[in-house]
Write a protein that holds these residues in place. Structure first.
Motif, short mmCIF file in Angstrom:
data_model
loop_
_atom_site.label_atom_id
_atom_site.label_comp_id
_atom_site.label_asym_id
_atom_site.label_seq_id
_atom_site.Cartn_x
_atom_site.Cartn_y
_atom_site.Cartn_z
N ILE A 6 0.68 -1.18 0.28
CA ILE A 6 -0.57 0.26 -0.34
C ILE A 6 0.70 1.91 0.23
CG2 ILE A 6 -1.70 1.68 1.06
CD1 ILE A 6 -2.66 -1.45 2.57
N ILE A 7 0.64 1.73 -0.78
CA ILE A 7 1.62 3.13 -1.81
C ILE A 7 0.74 4.45 -1.67
CG2 ILE A 7 3.46 3.76 -2.40
CD1 ILE A 7 4.44 1.75 -1.66
N GLU A 8 1.32 5.62 -1.00
CA GLU A 8 0.71 6.36 -0.81
C GLU A 8 1.48 7.44 -1.85
OE1 GLU A 8 -2.11 9.07 2.13
OE2 GLU A 8 0.41 9.53 2.82
N LEU A 9 1.21 8.01 -2.72
CA LEU A 9 2.66 9.03 -3.90
C LEU A 9 1.75 10.57 -3.88
CD1 LEU A 9 1.83 6.57 -6.59
CD2 LEU A 9 4.14 7.08 -5.54
N ASN A 10 2.98 11.63 -3.53
CA ASN A 10 2.58 13.00 -3.59
C ASN A 10 2.37 12.99 -5.12
OD1 ASN A 10 3.06 15.68 -4.00
ND2 ASN A 10 2.10 15.45 -1.75
N THR A 11 0.84 13.56 -5.58
CA THR A 11 0.98 14.42 -6.47
C THR A 11 2.24 14.94 -7.32
OG1 THR A 11 -1.80 13.55 -6.47
CG2 THR A 11 -0.34 15.01 -8.48
N ASP A 12 2.14 15.99 -6.72
CA ASP A 12 2.95 17.07 -7.17
C ASP A 12 4.63 16.45 -7.05
OD1 ASP A 12 1.43 19.02 -6.82
OD2 ASP A 12 1.44 19.96 -5.83
N LEU A 13 4.97 16.15 -6.36
CA LEU A 13 6.68 15.18 -6.60
C LEU A 13 6.77 13.87 -7.57
CD1 LEU A 13 7.91 15.13 -2.48
CD2 LEU A 13 7.74 16.54 -4.15
N SER A 14 5.16 13.26 -7.55
CA SER A 14 6.00 12.26 -8.44
C SER A 14 5.22 13.03 -9.80
CB SER A 14 4.51 11.48 -8.61
OG SER A 14 2.39 12.42 -8.71
N THR A 15 5.17 14.49 -10.34
CA THR A 15 5.26 15.12 -11.74
C THR A 15 6.54 14.95 -11.88
OG1 THR A 15 2.45 15.62 -11.02
CG2 THR A 15 4.29 17.00 -12.94
N GLN A 16 7.19 15.63 -10.64
CA GLN A 16 8.51 15.83 -11.32
C GLN A 16 9.14 14.64 -11.30
OE1 GLN A 16 10.31 18.31 -7.64
NE2 GLN A 16 7.78 19.37 -7.01
N ILE A 17 9.03 13.86 -10.53
CA ILE A 17 9.82 12.41 -11.30
C ILE A 17 9.83 11.83 -12.36
CG2 ILE A 17 9.00 11.48 -9.54
CD1 ILE A 17 11.77 9.51 -8.91
N GLY A 18 7.75 12.39 -12.58
CA GLY A 18 7.77 11.43 -13.62
C GLY A 18 8.18 11.64 -14.71
N LEU A 19 8.06 13.38 -14.77
CA LEU A 19 9.18 14.00 -15.68
C LEU A 19 10.94 13.30 -16.08
CD1 LEU A 19 7.59 17.99 -15.25
CD2 LEU A 19 6.85 16.54 -17.74
N GLN A 51 -2.29 20.11 -1.37
CA GLN A 51 -1.29 18.93 -2.14
C GLN A 51 -2.93 18.05 -2.05
OE1 GLN A 51 2.46 18.91 -2.17
NE2 GLN A 51 1.61 21.01 -1.36
N GLN A 52 -1.91 16.75 -2.81
CA GLN A 52 -2.72 15.69 -3.07
C GLN A 52 -2.54 13.83 -2.62
OE1 GLN A 52 -5.25 16.00 -7.07
NE2 GLN A 52 -6.81 16.47 -6.56
N ASP A 53 -2.66 13.20 -1.81
CA ASP A 53 -1.80 11.81 -2.01
C ASP A 53 -2.95 11.70 -2.71
OD1 ASP A 53 0.47 13.11 -0.65
OD2 ASP A 53 -0.99 12.78 0.87
N ASN A 54 -2.46 10.09 -3.97
CA ASN A 54 -2.77 9.53 -4.57
C ASN A 54 -2.38 7.36 -3.44
OD1 ASN A 54 -4.21 7.37 -6.38
ND2 ASN A 54 -2.96 7.32 -7.99
N LEU A 55 -3.14 7.35 -3.45
CA LEU A 55 -3.34 5.70 -2.77
C LEU A 55 -2.75 4.71 -3.86
CD1 LEU A 55 -3.07 4.74 0.18
CD2 LEU A 55 -5.29 3.69 -0.23
N LEU A 56 -1.69 3.30 -3.85
CA LEU A 56 -1.43 2.92 -4.43
C LEU A 56 -1.36 1.29 -4.42
CD1 LEU A 56 0.87 4.27 -6.95
CD2 LEU A 56 -1.90 3.95 -8.07
N LEU A 69 -3.99 -0.68 -8.47
CA LEU A 69 -4.52 -0.55 -8.75
C LEU A 69 -4.57 0.82 -7.92
CD1 LEU A 69 -7.88 -2.71 -7.08
CD2 LEU A 69 -7.10 -2.07 -9.32
N GLY A 70 -5.25 2.22 -8.65
CA GLY A 70 -5.49 3.36 -8.20
C GLY A 70 -6.64 4.30 -7.97
N GLY A 71 -6.33 5.54 -7.47
CA GLY A 71 -7.28 6.63 -7.84
C GLY A 71 -8.13 6.92 -6.39
N PHE A 72 -7.48 6.32 -5.67
CA PHE A 72 -7.80 6.72 -3.69
C PHE A 72 -7.25 8.53 -3.53
CE2 PHE A 72 -8.39 1.58 -3.35
CZ PHE A 72 -9.54 1.82 -3.43
N VAL A 73 -7.93 9.02 -3.62
CA VAL A 73 -7.07 10.47 -4.35
C VAL A 73 -7.51 11.55 -2.56
CG1 VAL A 73 -6.68 12.73 -4.75
CG2 VAL A 73 -6.57 10.60 -6.82
#
Length: 551
Positions: free
Chosen positions: A292-305, A508-513, A472-476
């Motif tokens: 069960i992983i919690e991702l920070n949306t803003d930080l994930s955008t930076q590493i995604g780029l 801020q938004q966190d996304n649960l995976l 599975l994602g979508g838990f914001v």
């Protein structure tokens, strides 16, 4: 001329298809000695219709016939036929062909024997219709319908019988003597079955509970009779299958020893071992790893780029794209023989290592944090649950009395509730039913000053291979953060420090995976080997992660 006209009319009346009346010839004297136009007074192969015409003429009687009579007679005699013999002969000939002769006042009538009871004493045979009787015969041990078929040929032409299967009764209407014969025969047939020799066998169950096997066997052997089900304080229950049969099957269990006991017909007992072997086979199990992983949306955008994802890692598809980018290089320094061995045990090794590397990179970069890393061993087709969170109390209501105010509280689970139910199709494929519910407390309060909760739910069925991962994602979850960026010294000065204070607020938004990987376990030895191979994979995972961090 008058005689010719009468004879012609008589002939037309004989062969009409409607009910016809056979008149005697006018002014004909019948002597005791009858001439039959045969040298020996014999009636050979004469149709029943012709014989009735002959009898009407000989007896000087009118006879009513409905339709054409079927049948014929053969009467052989060495002496001349007398007039007094005609009536008994006619009655006997009709009875042999399922007809009867009854008196209808000025004339006689030929009726079906089955309708004889309607005419009461008008019957001209040996017995009157009034001598007919009825009897209800109870059938206790046999089926009514086969017995009815067996006795039908014993009924007299005027007799009848019918069965009532629901009440186990046979109703006979016939001559009293015939009823006695039939009742005696039915009594001989409907005997209480002689119990067969019983056999006994016990079965010690290894992989299944005796109670579950008993329930399955009850469904197999219960064929409609009343059953006796009871349990005693020792955990022993008994089921008697179909007590109406001659040798029922009695099944008992002892819960303490997990043993099933069977007693009954040897033929039934002989079939039990193969059935119980199938029911007592070692069941499939499924070992499921959940991260069960919690991702920070803003930080994930930076590493995604950085790794070629313009929108960041905000969904399960983004996550798989990210892992595939990380898995482009060779899979760690794993020897070919070891790789083959691990692949046979764990499935797609490349995917597993790539996912592990992605999670490690996200964690080390501060993009994600691991909420929980549980594993669960599920029985095939049985639901297992994972709960990650806490239970809090809400004020449900309050009551004020002489003793003061009493509050009523209601507890609710806050966090993640994950239900998993695997259904194994083969050693390499399964269907995994997933129900994930995420509940959070919102920062605002309701009108009763109580916390407001949110609920997000995902329910899905996925067909997966052994060792295949589903994400599975979508838990914001959204929340506000306040950052104090005031100068450290100036903002602390008295009187004028407030002029230097500054803070910023951001959402801020966190996304649960949910990263879920099932492994099919067909026996206990496979489970031990699986756990060992997962440990070996973990070693190679750490080596790969170190190599990746250097790039």
């Amino acid at each position: 001329m008058k005689r010719i006209i009468l004879a012609l009319a008589f002939s037309l009346n004989l062969f009409a298809s409607a009910p016809l009346l056979l008149p005697p010839p006018n002014k004909t004297v019948i002597d005791n000695q009858l001439a039959l136009n045969k040298p020996d007074s014999s009636l050979n192969q004469m149709s029943l219709n012709e014989f009735v015409k002959y009898a009407a003429k000989a007896l000087n009687k009118n006879i009513l016939v409905s339709g054409t009579l079927t049948g014929s007679i053969d009467f052989l005699s060495n002496t001349d036929l007398k007039k007094k013999d005609i009536m008994p002969l006619l009655s006997a000939a009709l009875e042999l062909n399922n007809y009867a002769l009854v008196s209808s006042g000025a004339f006689l009538s030929v009726v079906p024997a089955s309708d004889l009871s309607k005419y009461d004493s008008a019957y001209l045979g040996k017995r009157s219709a009034a001598s007919f009787g009825s009897k209800v015969i109870s059938i206790r041990y046999s089926n009514v319908l086969p017995i009815l078929d067996a006795i039908k040929h014993l009924l007299s032409p005027a007799g009848s019988a019918f069965g009532v299967p629901d009440s186990g009764a046979l109703v006979i209407s016939d001559l009293p003597d015939n009823i006695k014969v039939i009742a005696s025969l039915v009594s001989d047939i409907d005997k209480k079955p002689i119990p067969k020799a019983s056999a006994f066998k016990s079965f010690h169950l290894v992989n299944s509970t005796a109670s579950s096997v008993l329930e399955t066997l009850k469904a197999i052997y219960k064929t409609g009779g009343q059953s006796d089900n009871h349990s005693d304080h020792n955990g022993t229950s008994t089921f008697v299958s179909s007590p109406s049969v001659s040798s029922p099957l009695t099944l008992s269990i002892n819960s303490e020893s997990n043993t099933l006991l069977a007693m009954g017909d040897p033929a039934l007992i002989d079939k039990l071992p193969s059935i119980i072997d199938d029911l007592d086979r070692e069941q499939y199990q499924v070992y499921i790893q959940v991260r069960i992983i919690e991702l920070n949306t803003d930080l994930s955008t930076q590493i995604g780029l950085k790794f070629g994802l313009d929108g960041g890692i905000v969904s399960s598809s983004d996550f798989f794209t990210f892992t595939s980018n990380l898995g482009g290089a060779s899979i760690a320094p794993i020897a070919p023989a070891t790789l083959t061995k691990l692949t046979a045990s764990l499935g797609n090794i490349k995917q597993l290592i790539s996912i592990g590397a992605a999670l490690d990179l996200l964690h080390s970069s501060g993009v994600s944090k691991t909420i929980s890393d549980p594993s669960v061993l599920c029985l095939n087709n049985k639901e297992s649950k994972i709960v990650v969170g806490k239970s809090i109390s809400f004020l449900k209501g309050s009551t004020t009395g002489a003793a003061g105010t009493t509050n009523s509280l209601d507890r609710s689970d806050i966090g993640l509730n994950l239900s998993l139910k695997p259904l194994v199709a083969s050693k390499d494929k399964l269907t995994l039913s997933i129900d994930a519910v995420l509940q959070n407390i919102l920062p605002s309060l309701d009108s009763n000053n109580q916390p407001i909760t949110s609920k997000q739910q995902i329910t899905t069925d996925s067909i997966l291979h052994h060792g295949e991962t589903i994400v599975l994602g979508g838990f914001v979850k959204s929340y506000d953060t306040v950052v104090d960026d005031s100068p450290a010294l100036l903002s602390d000065l008295p009187y004028i420090g407030s002029f230097f204070k500054h803070s910023s607020k951001s959402t801020q938004q966190d996304n649960l995976l949910l990263v879920i990987t099932p492994y099919i376990v067909d026996n206990s030895q496979t489970l031990s080997k699986l756990q060992t191979d997962l440990g070996i994979l973990g070693q190679y995972q750490r080596i790969y992660n170190r190599e990746l961090s250097k790039k």
